[in-house]
Scaffold this motif. Sequence first.
Motif, PDB file in Angstrom:
ATOM      1  N   HIS A 131       0.829  -1.211   0.000  1.00 51.33           N
ATOM      2  CA  HIS A 131       0.000   0.000   0.000  1.00 51.33           C
ATOM      3  C   HIS A 131       0.861   1.258   0.000  1.00 51.33           C
ATOM      4  O   HIS A 131       0.559   2.227  -0.708  1.00 51.33           O
ATOM      5  N   GLU A 132       1.944   1.242   0.768  1.00 48.67           N
ATOM      6  CA  GLU A 132       2.821   2.405   0.812  1.00 48.67           C
ATOM      7  C   GLU A 132       3.482   2.644  -0.540  1.00 48.67           C
ATOM      8  O   GLU A 132       3.548   3.778  -1.025  1.00 48.67           O
ATOM      9  N   ALA A 133       3.966   1.586  -1.178  1.00 46.36           N
ATOM     10  CA  ALA A 133       4.582   1.719  -2.490  1.00 46.36           C
ATOM     11  C   ALA A 133       3.566   2.174  -3.532  1.00 46.36           C
ATOM     12  O   ALA A 133       3.888   2.974  -4.425  1.00 46.36           O
ATOM     13  N   ASP A 134       2.339   1.692  -3.416  1.00 46.61           N
ATOM     14  CA  ASP A 134       1.290   2.102  -4.345  1.00 46.61           C
ATOM     15  C   ASP A 134       0.973   3.581  -4.180  1.00 46.61           C
ATOM     16  O   ASP A 134       0.827   4.315  -5.166  1.00 46.61           O
ATOM     17  N   ARG A 135       0.885   4.045  -2.927  1.00 51.19           N
ATOM     18  CA  ARG A 135       0.593   5.465  -2.681  1.00 51.19           C
ATOM     19  C   ARG A 135       1.701   6.371  -3.213  1.00 51.19           C
ATOM     20  O   ARG A 135       1.438   7.445  -3.753  1.00 51.19           O
ATOM     21  N   SER A 136       2.942   5.919  -3.065  1.00 48.66           N
ATOM     22  CA  SER A 136       4.074   6.744  -3.495  1.00 48.66           C
ATOM     23  C   SER A 136       4.410   6.554  -4.969  1.00 48.66           C
ATOM     24  O   SER A 136       5.304   7.231  -5.493  1.00 48.66           O
ATOM     25  N   GLN A 137       3.724   5.609  -5.629  1.00 49.50           N
ATOM     26  CA  GLN A 137       3.970   5.311  -7.046  1.00 49.50           C
ATOM     27  C   GLN A 137       5.435   4.946  -7.291  1.00 49.50           C
ATOM     28  O   GLN A 137       6.041   5.348  -8.293  1.00 49.50           O
ATOM     29  N   ASP A 138       5.998   4.194  -6.351  1.00 51.87           N
ATOM     30  CA  ASP A 138       7.383   3.752  -6.437  1.00 51.87           C
ATOM     31  C   ASP A 138       7.395   2.331  -7.008  1.00 51.87           C
ATOM     32  O   ASP A 138       7.104   1.364  -6.301  1.00 51.87           O
ATOM     33  N   ALA A 139       7.712   2.215  -8.293  1.00 48.43           N
ATOM     34  CA  ALA A 139       7.636   0.921  -8.972  1.00 48.43           C
ATOM     35  C   ALA A 139       8.612  -0.094  -8.384  1.00 48.43           C
ATOM     36  O   ALA A 139       8.282  -1.274  -8.245  1.00 48.43           O
ATOM     37  N   ASP A 140       9.817   0.361  -8.043  1.00 52.58           N
ATOM     38  CA  ASP A 140      10.805  -0.561  -7.480  1.00 52.58           C
ATOM     39  C   ASP A 140      10.351  -1.070  -6.115  1.00 52.58           C
ATOM     40  O   ASP A 140      10.466  -2.257  -5.807  1.00 52.58           O
ATOM     41  N   ALA A 141       9.836  -0.171  -5.287  1.00 48.05           N
ATOM     42  CA  ALA A 141       9.358  -0.569  -3.962  1.00 48.05           C
ATOM     43  C   ALA A 141       8.151  -1.498  -4.089  1.00 48.05           C
ATOM     44  O   ALA A 141       7.996  -2.437  -3.302  1.00 48.05           O
ATOM     45  N   PHE A 142       7.293  -1.231  -5.076  1.00 47.57           N
ATOM     46  CA  PHE A 142       6.120  -2.087  -5.276  1.00 47.57           C
ATOM     47  C   PHE A 142       6.555  -3.496  -5.671  1.00 47.57           C
ATOM     48  O   PHE A 142       6.030  -4.494  -5.155  1.00 47.57           O
ATOM     49  N   ALA A 143       7.544  -3.590  -6.577  1.00 50.13           N
ATOM     50  CA  ALA A 143       8.030  -4.905  -6.998  1.00 50.13           C
ATOM     51  C   ALA A 143       8.647  -5.656  -5.821  1.00 50.13           C
ATOM     52  O   ALA A 143       8.426  -6.859  -5.648  1.00 50.13           O
ATOM     53  N   SER A 144       9.403  -4.941  -4.988  1.00 46.48           N
ATOM     54  CA  SER A 144      10.020  -5.583  -3.824  1.00 46.48           C
ATOM     55  C   SER A 144       8.961  -6.027  -2.823  1.00 46.48           C
ATOM     56  O   SER A 144       9.037  -7.132  -2.270  1.00 46.48           O
ATOM     57  N   ALA A 145       7.954  -5.185  -2.595  1.00 48.04           N
ATOM     58  CA  ALA A 145       6.885  -5.542  -1.657  1.00 48.04           C
ATOM     59  C   ALA A 145       6.063  -6.712  -2.179  1.00 48.04           C
ATOM     60  O   ALA A 145       5.623  -7.573  -1.402  1.00 48.04           O
ATOM     61  N   ARG A 146       5.866  -6.768  -3.493  1.00 47.08           N
ATOM     62  CA  ARG A 146       5.129  -7.896  -4.076  1.00 47.08           C
ATOM     63  C   ARG A 146       5.887  -9.202  -3.848  1.00 47.08           C
ATOM     64  O   ARG A 146       5.287 -10.214  -3.478  1.00 47.08           O
ATOM     65  N   ARG A 147       7.203  -9.157  -4.059  1.00 43.46           N
ATOM     66  CA  ARG A 147       7.991 -10.361  -3.792  1.00 43.46           C
ATOM     67  C   ARG A 147       7.876 -10.747  -2.318  1.00 43.46           C
ATOM     68  O   ARG A 147       7.776 -11.933  -1.977  1.00 43.46           O
ATOM     69  N   GLY A 148       7.887  -9.736  -1.440  1.00 43.87           N
ATOM     70  CA  GLY A 148       7.749 -10.014  -0.019  1.00 43.87           C
ATOM     71  C   GLY A 148       6.413 -10.637   0.319  1.00 43.87           C
ATOM     72  O   GLY A 148       6.329 -11.537   1.166  1.00 43.87           O
ATOM     73  N   MET A 149       5.357 -10.192  -0.369  1.00 49.62           N
ATOM     74  CA  MET A 149       4.035 -10.762  -0.120  1.00 49.62           C
ATOM     75  C   MET A 149       3.999 -12.235  -0.518  1.00 49.62           C
ATOM     76  O   MET A 149       3.508 -13.082   0.238  1.00 49.62           O
ATOM     77  N   TYR A 150       4.547 -12.547  -1.696  1.00 43.71           N
ATOM     78  CA  TYR A 150       4.527 -13.931  -2.128  1.00 43.71           C
ATOM     79  C   TYR A 150       5.397 -14.813  -1.239  1.00 43.71           C
ATOM     80  O   TYR A 150       5.042 -15.963  -0.949  1.00 43.71           O
ATOM     81  N   ARG A 151       6.517 -14.292  -0.777  1.00 41.05           N
ATOM     82  CA  ARG A 151       7.339 -15.075   0.148  1.00 41.05           C
ATOM     83  C   ARG A 151       6.594 -15.321   1.455  1.00 41.05           C
ATOM     84  O   ARG A 151       6.675 -16.405   2.041  1.00 41.05           O
TER      85      ARG A 151
END
Length: 233
Positions: A131-151
Amino acid sequence: MTSIAPPLPDSPDTGADAPQSAADAVFHGIVQGLAQQRFVPGQRLVEVDLAAQFGVSRNSVREALQRLAAQGLVDLFRNKGAAIRTLSPQETLEVLDVAERMTGLLARSAARGIAHGAPTAPIQAALAQLHEADRSQDADAFASARRGMYRALLAASGSRELRRLLPSIHMPIVYAQHRPATLQQVRMRDYQAMCDAVLAGDAAAADAAGMQHVRNVREAIARRLGAVGLAAD
């Protein structure tokens, strides 16, 4: 997706962010570079350039390219080097078919794990980062958070088979090749629904939410391509 994921699922890209070897650095760098548009489908991969970019030997580059080829992310050509794989519409459809089933299975398995006492905090933390990466529109942070979610979902599931199979789904290529403008909104909404069901320990709802996520990705890609047939089962 994928996730060419799923892979998993987006793929679920379940690899660790911190490489363990020089070859790992190249392998994960190229996979993450696809998500960040630093590498694109069809792009030639030149050993000497990659060795300089990642600060490793050409032997480490070759090892990484062999691993990427084994997972279907890179095509190797005799005497012509390597290139990021490009998927046909039919191949994209096939990847999404697999990702749909596997993402539902991952979510179902994670929900069962939560129902049997697996900790919820890692999934909650990953969702907050998304959610934080989505709000900030930070593509790199979003990709990292997505990997974290799947892990986190994999950890909750406790399934060694899912951990083995998910990275083989080619969703990274799907997302690199097809980038509908609406895709991030689709993903954020779907991740919330999927994680809500997992955290509630509702295996059936989690399964349905995981599969619906990939169906929504398929529809977004089909609209972008104007390919009605891509959305058909």
